[in-house]
Write a protein that holds these residues in place. Structure first.
Motif, PDB file in Angstrom:
ATOM      1  N   ASP A 144      44.789  40.445  31.158  1.00 42.64           N
ATOM      2  CA  ASP A 144      44.493  41.773  30.623  1.00 42.64           C
ATOM      3  C   ASP A 144      43.517  41.737  29.457  1.00 42.64           C
ATOM      4  OD1 ASP A 144      46.242  42.720  32.486  1.00 42.64           O
ATOM      5  OD2 ASP A 144      47.803  43.336  31.077  1.00 42.64           O
ATOM      6  N   ALA A 145      43.500  40.656  28.700  1.00 43.24           N
ATOM      7  CA  ALA A 145      42.692  40.612  27.490  1.00 43.24           C
ATOM      8  C   ALA A 145      41.204  40.576  27.788  1.00 43.24           C
ATOM      9  CB  ALA A 145      43.078  39.395  26.644  1.00 43.24           C
ATOM     10  N   ARG A 146      40.806  40.046  28.945  1.00 40.10           N
ATOM     11  CA  ARG A 146      39.374  39.836  29.171  1.00 40.10           C
ATOM     12  C   ARG A 146      38.606  41.070  29.643  1.00 40.10           C
ATOM     13  NH1 ARG A 146      37.979  34.569  32.140  1.00 40.10           N
ATOM     14  NH2 ARG A 146      35.998  35.342  31.380  1.00 40.10           N
ATOM     15  N   PRO A 147      38.960  41.919  30.574  1.00 43.54           N
ATOM     16  CA  PRO A 147      40.105  41.816  31.480  1.00 43.54           C
ATOM     17  C   PRO A 147      39.682  41.234  32.840  1.00 43.54           C
ATOM     18  CG  PRO A 147      39.224  44.034  31.555  1.00 43.54           C
ATOM     19  CD  PRO A 147      38.325  43.249  30.624  1.00 43.54           C
ATOM     20  N   VAL A 148      40.651  40.575  33.482  1.00 48.30           N
ATOM     21  CA  VAL A 148      40.488  40.092  34.852  1.00 48.30           C
ATOM     22  C   VAL A 148      41.647  40.642  35.666  1.00 48.30           C
ATOM     23  CG1 VAL A 148      40.371  38.080  36.372  1.00 48.30           C
ATOM     24  CG2 VAL A 148      39.400  37.945  34.061  1.00 48.30           C
ATOM     25  N   ARG A 149      41.369  41.260  36.778  1.00 51.59           N
ATOM     26  CA  ARG A 149      42.425  41.748  37.652  1.00 51.59           C
ATOM     27  C   ARG A 149      42.082  41.399  39.097  1.00 51.59           C
ATOM     28  NH1 ARG A 149      41.698  48.346  38.347  1.00 51.59           N
ATOM     29  NH2 ARG A 149      39.495  48.257  38.990  1.00 51.59           N
ATOM     30  N   VAL A 150      43.089  41.485  39.938  1.00 52.35           N
ATOM     31  CA  VAL A 150      42.930  41.254  41.368  1.00 52.35           C
ATOM     32  C   VAL A 150      43.019  42.585  42.100  1.00 52.35           C
ATOM     33  CG1 VAL A 150      44.059  40.295  43.424  1.00 52.35           C
ATOM     34  CG2 VAL A 150      43.732  38.860  41.396  1.00 52.35           C
ATOM     35  N   LEU A 151      42.093  42.816  43.004  1.00 51.63           N
ATOM     36  CA  LEU A 151      42.194  43.947  43.933  1.00 51.63           C
ATOM     37  C   LEU A 151      42.752  43.362  45.218  1.00 51.63           C
ATOM     38  CD1 LEU A 151      38.774  45.731  43.210  1.00 51.63           C
ATOM     39  CD2 LEU A 151      41.007  46.125  42.148  1.00 51.63           C
ATOM     40  N   TYR A 152      44.040  43.554  45.406  1.00 51.15           N
ATOM     41  CA  TYR A 152      44.791  42.853  46.453  1.00 51.15           C
ATOM     42  C   TYR A 152      44.804  43.673  47.733  1.00 51.15           C
ATOM     43  CZ  TYR A 152      48.729  40.327  48.580  1.00 51.15           C
ATOM     44  OH  TYR A 152      49.540  39.598  49.421  1.00 51.15           O
ATOM     45  N   THR A 153      44.342  43.067  48.817  1.00 52.39           N
ATOM     46  CA  THR A 153      44.342  43.748  50.114  1.00 52.39           C
ATOM     47  C   THR A 153      45.737  43.619  50.721  1.00 52.39           C
ATOM     48  OG1 THR A 153      43.492  41.733  51.150  1.00 52.39           O
ATOM     49  CG2 THR A 153      41.890  43.389  50.518  1.00 52.39           C
ATOM     50  N   VAL A 154      46.532  44.647  50.536  1.00 49.82           N
ATOM     51  CA  VAL A 154      47.940  44.602  50.949  1.00 49.82           C
ATOM     52  C   VAL A 154      48.063  44.494  52.462  1.00 49.82           C
ATOM     53  CG1 VAL A 154      50.165  45.763  50.823  1.00 49.82           C
ATOM     54  CG2 VAL A 154      48.537  45.971  48.933  1.00 49.82           C
ATOM     55  N   ARG A 155      47.391  45.385  53.174  1.00 52.76           N
ATOM     56  CA  ARG A 155      47.391  45.363  54.639  1.00 52.76           C
ATOM     57  C   ARG A 155      46.029  45.829  55.117  1.00 52.76           C
ATOM     58  NH1 ARG A 155      52.156  47.837  53.664  1.00 52.76           N
ATOM     59  NH2 ARG A 155      51.238  49.872  54.095  1.00 52.76           N
TER      60      ARG A 155
END
Length: 299
Positions: A144-155
């Motif tokens: 969160d600090a940078r921030p870096v997140r994942v966009l997760y392909t659920v289905r």
């Protein structure tokens, strides 16, 4: 910056788009079309300043196999390569040709997986990073600090879930940046990682939450910390050989020899004639038109 775990995404596209989607000559192009539409949607919705299609130059790197020989053995084909659906194999070449003609940076590094390319670009980045993948291993990069997140392909290719530190905590009951240590403890059958026998998801989460990291947990086990039960200490002791090598297998490399690359979105196709030819040959006019619109190319 938008970093694509391209193999994960074209597999998702292959299984998410019917194989009845074909080129004029009947060749399946479901993975190609699905991936192109996913990229167009991501660019349109997130307006990244940079974009990289990260590739597996080696889907089963020697350094990981040397540490844990069972790494991904269940995906080995008879010829020693990766077991891949027959109708997907030729589509991977088409995907590479289309990305190159479009001018979208496509990067793989000998001896490393796409995850490692993503990890290295993430470590180098001075700004926000979105990682698009269907692989939970990359949750370890969330920050969160940078921030870096994942966009997760659920289905499939349309259901994408943003994953930040709170989402990791909510899903696994661990501190948001501790996914790699958690994965080492519990193992991952999908990658051939045995984990610590007798330590499942709940126990692994409880141990990582209590001690904060795998090194701190092992230090506590060596010091006969009363917070550990006798059974837990015995299980950790029996798995010390595994625990000595598993972190290097589970953690993505932050320092792979990835070349310095311009990740700017292409202002125009790198090779318009090649792109038009590919579009005509494989019946990709519509997804290429959507990609062009998302990238802001002039008609």
């Amino acid at each position: 910056m938008l970093l694509l775990d391209t193999p994960s995404l074209y597999y998702r596209a292959f299984y998410g788009v019917p194989e009845s989607v074909t080129a004029p000559d009947g060749t399946p192009v479901n993975a190609v079309r699905g991936l192109l539409d996913m990229i167009a949607t991501l660019v349109r919705e997130h307006s990244p300043s940079g974009l990289a299609a990260c590739m597996d130059a080696d889907w089963r790197p020697a350094f990981r196999v040397a540490a844990i020989p069972s790494y991904k053995t269940h995906r080995l084909a008879a010829d020693g390569g990766e077991e891949t659906p027959e109708t997907l194999v030729p589509q991977i070449t088409v995907i590479e040709q289309v990305l190159d003609a479009a001018g979208i940076a496509r990067i793989g590094v000998a001896g490393y997986e796409a995850d490692d390319v993503i990890g290295t670009f993430t470590a180098r980045s001075a700004g926000p990073v979105d990682i698009v993948t269907g692989d939970r291993d990359l949750f370890q990069l969330v920050d969160d600090a940078r921030p870096v997140r994942v966009l997760y392909t659920v289905r499939g290719i349309k259901n994408i879930q943003p994953v930040d530190e709170a989402a990791v905590t909510g899903r696994y009951g661990i501190p948001g940046r501790c996914y790699a240590d958690f994965a080492v403890l519990r193992g991952d059958p999908s990658d051939g990682l045995p984990g610590v026998p007798g330590v499942g998801d709940k126990t692994a989460a409880a141990l990582i939450t209590r001690f904060g990291s795998l090194p701190a947990l092992l230090e506590a086990a060596d010091g006969d910390d009363p917070a550990l039960t006798r059974a837990q200490r015995a299980r950790l002791a029996a798995a010390r050989d595994y625990l000595a090598v598993a972190p290097a297998v589970v953690r993505v490399a932050p320092d792979a020899p990835v070349p310095e690359t311009d990740l700017s979105l292409p202002a125009a196709p790198r090779d318009p004639e090649a792109l038009a030819s590919l579009g005509e040959r494989y019946g990709l006019a519509s997804p290429l038109k959507r990609l062009a619109a998302a990238l802001g190319w002039q008609a």
